[in-house]
Every structure is written in structure tokens, then in C-alpha cells.
Design a protein around this motif. Structure first.
Motif, PDB file in Angstrom:
ATOM      1  N   GLU A 140      -5.659   2.523   4.654  1.00  0.00           N
ATOM      2  CA  GLU A 140      -5.481   3.574   5.650  1.00  0.00           C
ATOM      3  C   GLU A 140      -4.048   4.090   5.670  1.00  0.00           C
ATOM      4  OE1 GLU A 140      -5.958   4.323  10.473  1.00  0.00           O
ATOM      5  OE2 GLU A 140      -6.639   2.434   9.585  1.00  0.00           O
ATOM      6  N   GLU A 141      -3.079   3.191   5.477  1.00  0.00           N
ATOM      7  CA  GLU A 141      -1.678   3.620   5.490  1.00  0.00           C
ATOM      8  C   GLU A 141      -1.403   4.608   4.360  1.00  0.00           C
ATOM      9  OE1 GLU A 141      -1.481  -0.557   4.962  1.00  0.00           O
ATOM     10  OE2 GLU A 141      -3.063   0.308   6.191  1.00  0.00           O
ATOM     11  N   GLU A 142      -2.042   4.374   3.209  1.00  0.00           N
ATOM     12  CA  GLU A 142      -1.855   5.281   2.077  1.00  0.00           C
ATOM     13  C   GLU A 142      -2.468   6.645   2.340  1.00  0.00           C
ATOM     14  OE1 GLU A 142      -2.189   3.231  -2.007  1.00  0.00           O
ATOM     15  OE2 GLU A 142      -3.303   1.915  -0.648  1.00  0.00           O
ATOM     16  N   GLN A 143      -3.579   6.667   3.053  1.00  0.00           N
ATOM     17  CA  GLN A 143      -4.252   7.924   3.350  1.00  0.00           C
ATOM     18  C   GLN A 143      -3.420   8.815   4.271  1.00  0.00           C
ATOM     19  OE1 GLN A 143      -8.397   7.310   4.504  1.00  0.00           O
ATOM     20  NE2 GLN A 143      -8.392   5.342   3.421  1.00  0.00           N
ATOM     21  N   LYS A 144      -2.435   8.226   4.927  1.00  0.00           N
ATOM     22  CA  LYS A 144      -1.549   8.994   5.810  1.00  0.00           C
ATOM     23  C   LYS A 144      -0.374   9.575   5.050  1.00  0.00           C
ATOM     24  CE  LYS A 144      -2.747   6.193   9.852  1.00  0.00           C
ATOM     25  NZ  LYS A 144      -2.255   5.231  10.862  1.00  0.00           N
TER      26      LYS A 144
ATOM     27  N   LYS B  53     -13.729   7.533  -7.233  1.00  0.00           N
ATOM     28  CA  LYS B  53     -12.835   7.465  -6.089  1.00  0.00           C
ATOM     29  C   LYS B  53     -12.437   6.031  -5.762  1.00  0.00           C
ATOM     30  CE  LYS B  53     -12.329   9.881  -1.670  1.00  0.00           C
ATOM     31  NZ  LYS B  53     -13.041  10.698  -0.656  1.00  0.00           N
ATOM     32  N   ILE B  54     -11.162   5.848  -5.439  1.00  0.00           N
ATOM     33  CA  ILE B  54     -10.644   4.534  -5.070  1.00  0.00           C
ATOM     34  C   ILE B  54     -10.751   4.376  -3.552  1.00  0.00           C
ATOM     35  CG2 ILE B  54      -8.614   3.041  -5.068  1.00  0.00           C
ATOM     36  CD1 ILE B  54      -7.667   4.595  -7.561  1.00  0.00           C
ATOM     37  N   GLU B  55     -11.422   3.327  -3.121  1.00  0.00           N
ATOM     38  CA  GLU B  55     -11.636   3.095  -1.696  1.00  0.00           C
ATOM     39  C   GLU B  55     -10.870   1.866  -1.221  1.00  0.00           C
ATOM     40  OE1 GLU B  55     -13.030   5.239   0.058  1.00  0.00           O
ATOM     41  OE2 GLU B  55     -14.471   6.342  -1.165  1.00  0.00           O
ATOM     42  N   ASP B  56     -10.838   1.679   0.110  1.00  0.00           N
ATOM     43  CA  ASP B  56     -10.263   0.489   0.725  1.00  0.00           C
ATOM     44  C   ASP B  56     -10.994  -0.747   0.163  1.00  0.00           C
ATOM     45  OD1 ASP B  56      -8.702  -0.991   2.406  1.00  0.00           O
ATOM     46  OD2 ASP B  56      -9.774  -0.488   4.228  1.00  0.00           O
TER      47      ASP B  56
ATOM     48  N   SER C 171       0.799  -1.213   0.000  1.00  0.00           N
ATOM     49  CA  SER C 171       0.000   0.000   0.000  1.00  0.00           C
ATOM     50  C   SER C 171       0.839   1.274   0.000  1.00  0.00           C
ATOM     51  CB  SER C 171      -0.942   0.009   1.210  1.00  0.00           C
ATOM     52  OG  SER C 171      -0.203  -0.126   2.411  1.00  0.00           O
ATOM     53  N   ILE C 172       2.075   1.199   0.456  1.00  0.00           N
ATOM     54  CA  ILE C 172       2.928   2.382   0.481  1.00  0.00           C
ATOM     55  C   ILE C 172       3.882   2.395  -0.712  1.00  0.00           C
ATOM     56  CG2 ILE C 172       4.727   3.603   1.772  1.00  0.00           C
ATOM     57  CD1 ILE C 172       3.434   2.652   4.335  1.00  0.00           C
ATOM     58  N   TYR C 173       4.433   1.225  -1.058  1.00  0.00           N
ATOM     59  CA  TYR C 173       5.421   1.162  -2.127  1.00  0.00           C
ATOM     60  C   TYR C 173       4.808   1.261  -3.521  1.00  0.00           C
ATOM     61  CZ  TYR C 173       8.360  -1.080  -5.641  1.00  0.00           C
ATOM     62  OH  TYR C 173       9.018  -1.373  -6.788  1.00  0.00           O
ATOM     63  N   HIS C 174       3.719   0.542  -3.780  1.00  0.00           N
ATOM     64  CA  HIS C 174       3.157   0.485  -5.125  1.00  0.00           C
ATOM     65  C   HIS C 174       1.642   0.662  -5.062  1.00  0.00           C
ATOM     66  CE1 HIS C 174       2.418  -0.719  -9.259  1.00  0.00           C
ATOM     67  NE2 HIS C 174       3.717  -0.804  -9.468  1.00  0.00           N
TER      68      HIS C 174
END
Length: 237
Positions: free
Chosen positions: A228-232, A220-223, A158-161
Motif C-alpha cells: 500500500e505504501e508503494e501505491q501512494k 500485475k504485481i500485487e501485495d 517497499s519504498i526504497y527498493h
């Protein structure tokens, strides 16, 4: 909400309309059937599109007609999506040469200032000479290709790609997360605003152009595709 292929096709036509109105459109690729399928791109282009040699990538695309929209400065757009819109790819390839437009060629020939119709006639009448002129053009010191990718299946981390992201420049690992499935119009408007500021600024106040430039579409792209990690993290849209 998930975008549909019909919406992408319709938005592609709006992108063409925008480019015409800001006087950037040169031509569409009529050498093949209009489609969003990625298979329209040649094997030669696909085999080199991720290489570090940008000049090779650009020349290969131009040689084999691997573009959907060609701009007046010889930069071009590519748009592709599968029928279920599970893989979406939009790309802008900036021309890597300076002073290689048909206007530059006209000046080189001492033609003076020509209108758009005269320039088209010149390009048609002296096609071979113009191609040789472009081949001799000086390379840019810097180029800024821009690409948008959407592919939930490649959501490795979720953070890298991230599921959707924009690449700016030649560095493939530069991925700016995006929280929307973009349409061709939104991507084109972004490129116009970032890469063709002069054309953009000249048309400030034109309501029809401003309407196209500021279109807001909610895909919109949702969970779990945007966790949640990406939203931070810092992300667009």
C-alpha cells in the motif's frame, strides 16, 4: 498473475520482430546458445557491470559477446530470467561513442549512400578497419542506459527498493517503481519510443508496428510484492 518463462521467450522473438520493422536491428548473438539464463554473461562483464566506468562496461560486453541483440548504432540489449521468473533483468546499453556506425564509416571512406546490403558487405570486407574506426570515435558527453529489474527476494523496503523497477541513466539508486512484470517486447517498445524517436515517428501509421508498440499484457504485481505504501508513490503501469 506471474509471468512464465515460455511467455518471456515468445516475447523476445516479438521484440526482435519490432526492431526489424523499425530498422534498428543489426544482428543477434549467435556465438552462444540462445538462453535467458544470466549465466550466459561472461565473468569479465559480471565483475564490472555495476562499476562507474561505463566505457569499460560497454567495451567489456562487446569484447566478450555479452549481448543478445545488437542495434545498427552499436547499442545493445540484454535479456535474462531464471526458469521460475523470480529474477528478471532486461537492459539497454546505449553506445557511448558518436559517429561510429557502419554508415559513418562508409561516409569516411567516401562511399556515398549505400543500401543495407552494401553496408553489410562493407562491414564484412573491412571488418578490421571498421573496428579501428570505432575505436577512434568521439565519446558521447551523456549516455542513457536503461534497465528493468524484477526480484521479490530483494524487496528490502517497499519504498526504497521496490520488487520491480526501472533504472534510467548511470545512477544506480534511481529506481522508478513498476507495477508489472514486463515482457521483453514491452521493454523494447519503451526503449524504441524513448531512445529512437525518429524511427518510432517514421512508423506511426504502420498498424503492425503500432500493434507491437502498444501491446498491453497483464502481469500485475500485487501485495505483498507491491504494498500500500508503494501505491501512494509515483509508479509506472
Amino acid at each position: 498473475m506471474t509471468i512464465k518463462i515460455g511467455k518471456i521467450n515468445a516475447s523476445f522473438q516479438e521484440a526482435i520482430k519490432l526492431l526489424k520493422k523499425v530498422e534498428l536491428l543489426h544482428s543477434l548473438n549467435y556465438s552462444r546458445k540462445e538462453t535467458m539464463n544470466f549465466s550466459k554473461f561472461s565473468e569479465k562483464f559480471v565483475s564490472c557491470m555495476m562499476e562507474d566506468d561505463y566505457i569499460k562496461i560497454y567495451k567489456t560486453a562487446m569484447k566478450y559477446g555479452d549481448y543478445d541483440i545488437l542495434l545498427n548504432d552499436n547499442s545493445f540489449f540484454q535479456f535474462s530470467a531464471d526458469n521460475k521468473c523470480e529474477i528478471i533483468r532486461y537492459a539497454f546499453y546505449q553506445v557511448p561513442f558518436k559517429g561510429a556506425t557502419i554508415e559513418d564509416f562508409a561516409k569516411f571512406l567516401g562511399k556515398g549512400r549505400l543500401d543495407s546490403k552494401q553496408l553489410r558487405e562493407l562491414e564484412s570486407e573491412q571488418e578490421l578497419d571498421y573496428e579501428l574506426f570505432k575505436e577512434s570515435a568521439e565519446e558521447r558527453h551523456f549516455v542513457t542506459p536503461i534497465r528493468y529489474d524484477y526480484c521479490p527476494k530483494q524487496h528490502e523496503n517497499s519504498i526504497y527498493h521496490p520488487t520491480a523497477h526501472i533504472h534510467i541513466g548511470l545512477e544506480q539508486n534511481l529506481r522508478v517503481p513498476v507495477r508489472r512484470e514486463l515482457t521483453p517486447l514491452l521493454f523494447t517498445a519503451f526503449v524504441v519510443r524513448m531512445m529512437y524517436y525518429k524511427n518510432f515517428k517514421l512508423n506511426i501509421g504502420n498498424r503492425e508496428i503500432e500493434k507491437l508498440m502498444t501491446r498491453r499484457e497483464e502481469f500485475k504485481i500485487e501485495d505483498p510484492e507491491f504494498k500500500e505504501e508503494e501505491q501512494k508513490q509515483l509508479y509506472l503501469l
